[in-house]
Design an enzyme around this catalytic site. Sequence first.
Site, short mmCIF file in Angstrom:
data_model
loop_
_atom_site.label_atom_id
_atom_site.label_comp_id
_atom_site.label_asym_id
_atom_site.label_seq_id
_atom_site.Cartn_x
_atom_site.Cartn_y
_atom_site.Cartn_z
N HIS A 559 -10.74 1.81 -5.98
CA HIS A 559 -10.51 3.12 -6.60
C HIS A 559 -11.82 3.70 -7.13
O HIS A 559 -11.97 3.96 -8.32
CB HIS A 559 -9.47 3.00 -7.72
CG HIS A 559 -8.07 2.83 -7.22
ND1 HIS A 559 -7.47 1.60 -7.10
CD2 HIS A 559 -7.17 3.73 -6.78
CE1 HIS A 559 -6.24 1.74 -6.63
NE2 HIS A 559 -6.03 3.03 -6.41
N ASP A 720 -2.92 10.26 -1.14
CA ASP A 720 -3.24 9.02 -1.85
C ASP A 720 -3.04 7.80 -0.95
O ASP A 720 -3.75 6.79 -1.07
CB ASP A 720 -2.37 8.91 -3.10
CG ASP A 720 -3.01 8.03 -4.16
OD1 ASP A 720 -4.20 7.72 -4.05
OD2 ASP A 720 -2.30 7.67 -5.12
#
EC number: 3.1.4.35
Length: 860
Positions: A559, A720
Amino acid sequence: MGEVTAEEVEKFLDSNIGFAKQYYNLHYRAKLISDLLGAKEAAVDFSNYHSPSSMEESEIIFDLLRDFQENLQTEKCIFNVMKKLCFLLQADRMSLFMYRTRNGIAELATRLFNVHKDAVLEDCLVMPDQEIVFPLDMGIVGHVAHSKKIANVPNTEEDEHFCDFVDILTEYKTKNILASPIMNGKDVVAIIMAVNKVDGSHFTKRDEEILLKYLNFANLIMKVYHLSYLHNCETRRGQILLWSGSKVFEELTDIERQFHKALYTVRAFLNCDRYSVGLLDMTKQKEFFDVWPVLMGEVPPYSGPRTPDGREINFYKVIDYILHGKEDIKVIPNPPPDHWALVSGLPAYVAQNGLICNIMNAPAEDFFAFQKEPLDESGWMIKNVLSMPIVNKKEEIVGVATFYNRKDGKPFDEMDETLMESLTQFLGWSVLNPDTYESMNKLENRKDIFQDIVKYHVKCDNEEIQKILKTREVYGKEPWECEEEELAEILQAELPDADKYEINKFHFSDLPLTELELVKCGIQMYYELKVVDKFHIPQEALVRFMYSLSKGYRKITYHNWRHGFNVGQTMFSLLVTGKLKRYFTDLEALAMVTAAFCHDIDHRGTNNLYQMKSQNPLAKLHGSSILERHHLEFGKTLLRDESLNIFQNLNRRQHEHAIHMMDIAIIATDLALYFKKRTMFQKIVDQSKTYESEQEWTQYMMLEQTRKEIVMAMMMTACDLSAITKPWEVQSQVALLVAAEFWEQGDLERTVLQQNPIPMMDRNKADELPKLQVGFIDFVCTFVYKEFSRFHEEITPMLDGITNNRKEWKALADEYDAKMKVQEEKKQKQQSAKSAAAGNQPGGNPSPGGATTSKSCCIQ
């Protein structure tokens, strides 16, 4: 007919009792009663002691009733009762002692003293500074108050409870005493005492009966007075709490203003001439530069009193409220020790011990040094004092309130203590408001400081911006010194070509590019959307914003900035290549791409559940969608900075709408919300198939804000998860990065939380990754891309990508299962061989009947 004589009339009436009674009732009864009630004085001769007749006693009773009806002054009513009792008991004199509690100690104080049959009220009424006070363990009156029973002492010299100090003071000889308590229910209100029987050696049983009979009048008078006084006190108390409460909640920021507003507003209900409030310094630990002179011996150490929690008693401010004469308020910062309210030492004593101090006669007080002369030109003097601490919820003394001179001249009593204590207690508790405000203010200031620190390290500085906006190299000046056209010329040369880098393709890969190149690609997307010129986005702000975003992502395994950029790139591709842009305005497209870039900024490499398990402050700050709300706030923080704010030239409505869209978009990346919204999205897709033309459907959707927001939320989920749709060469590498970050969280759960992680986060089960990937694709991902490809066929490449990747993961999973099956079969064969070998050993065969054989012997 001759004249009738009195003897004849009397004889006739005696012979005709019925007629006499009837005639009397008809003509004289009403007039007689009226005359009795209207008479100002009873027709009884009090000049000499004598036994009253029944008629005289009736007149005395009527006189007492009339006096009670007409007179509202308690002392005068009781005084009249005592005068009558002196005559009836044939006592030399009588006294009244009022029961009260002061400083928590019960005592009896003279209120009427030396009352006799010819006495005048003014001579017998005892002023507060002339009171004689008995504790309950002293004297016959103390004994009566303690026992709550009448006491008849024939000879004081033979009574163990008698105390002669009053005789010494008054030079009077007390020989015998008759004393009785005046009760209000079970509580003693006063003691009434008769001394020295005039026509006998002591008081008799008959005298006791008379005293108890007439005591009913005194009892009634005291009860009415007591109830009236209690009512008055409770009314004042209610008004004080009401008005102080209203002022307390008007001022929540500063303790001084809060106290002042409350105390000034209730001044009329405090019933005193003056009151003073001293505020204590709350510092518990001195600064090192204040301690050094003491340690060096240059300044003597503090040796004065301390509060119960160890603080030096230092009144940093005193507020005086003067209510007699012309009202005045005086605020004295850093008052000197000889200030009139502090010089006695009483406030310091109260602050030291936390006790309520009620001083009835200040000039005669020995323990405290009250000023005995007038304090100012008005001639005002201190007579009686009530002082009490102001204690907060932490049981710390924050100040001392001192009240001077009750207005009616009497000393402060138990009800005054209760009333003032209610006020100071309420003020003490209300300190929580400014304390809380101060704490919140400090936290807010700390937050601003920390935000400033974070932005300093995250913001693109003047050196970093030159990597993209090379104004020094091209023009020899800083970006803010350049015109927008000059900046546009530099960016046109620096930014990558969209087609060459394929930033509008679903199969785009960030792996060959550097992070700086990704920043440039992100900037280029805003130009491709044609929002820079339309919304007058300052180009310097755009560059700084994108560069700062890249720095805002932490250097973690997955991330990181690359993931943030990939989500933004996929959003851009869905809008442009996927043709979803036609439902949204340019402003909404700007907000959606910006939200996609910001959606995971400052990610910690752990999920929401870990934040809750580890009790991270983020979990306490945000109740749900913990990390998503943090990412949103971080992004907004950057946008609030003028040098980074790409929305700065939007009008108010545009800005609110853009932020609203960002709110929805970033929160929607929480997978916990995905399962709630996908049914709604499916219905929208189904509805789109009912329209005959694409144009009609587009026009309908453009007006349906809620449906647009649902589509945008699903787009964020698709972005995402988009790594799962990339070509296998890319997806396989990204999947390992995701797994590695999961395993790092699993390690934290083992070491920090002392918990076993789920299989997905257990690095000991890394071989099961293909199987887990297949499950994730089937359970979570496939629906999204299947519905989007059904919604817009231009998005089909994403579905094709995930379908192909599922095959690859499925093949690896099958390979792993086959390998595990071979290992299991091999293991079973080894166990079977071992069991067979054990069975061939001596004594290894099972005994007949299935019984277990012994390993040490066998039966032949």
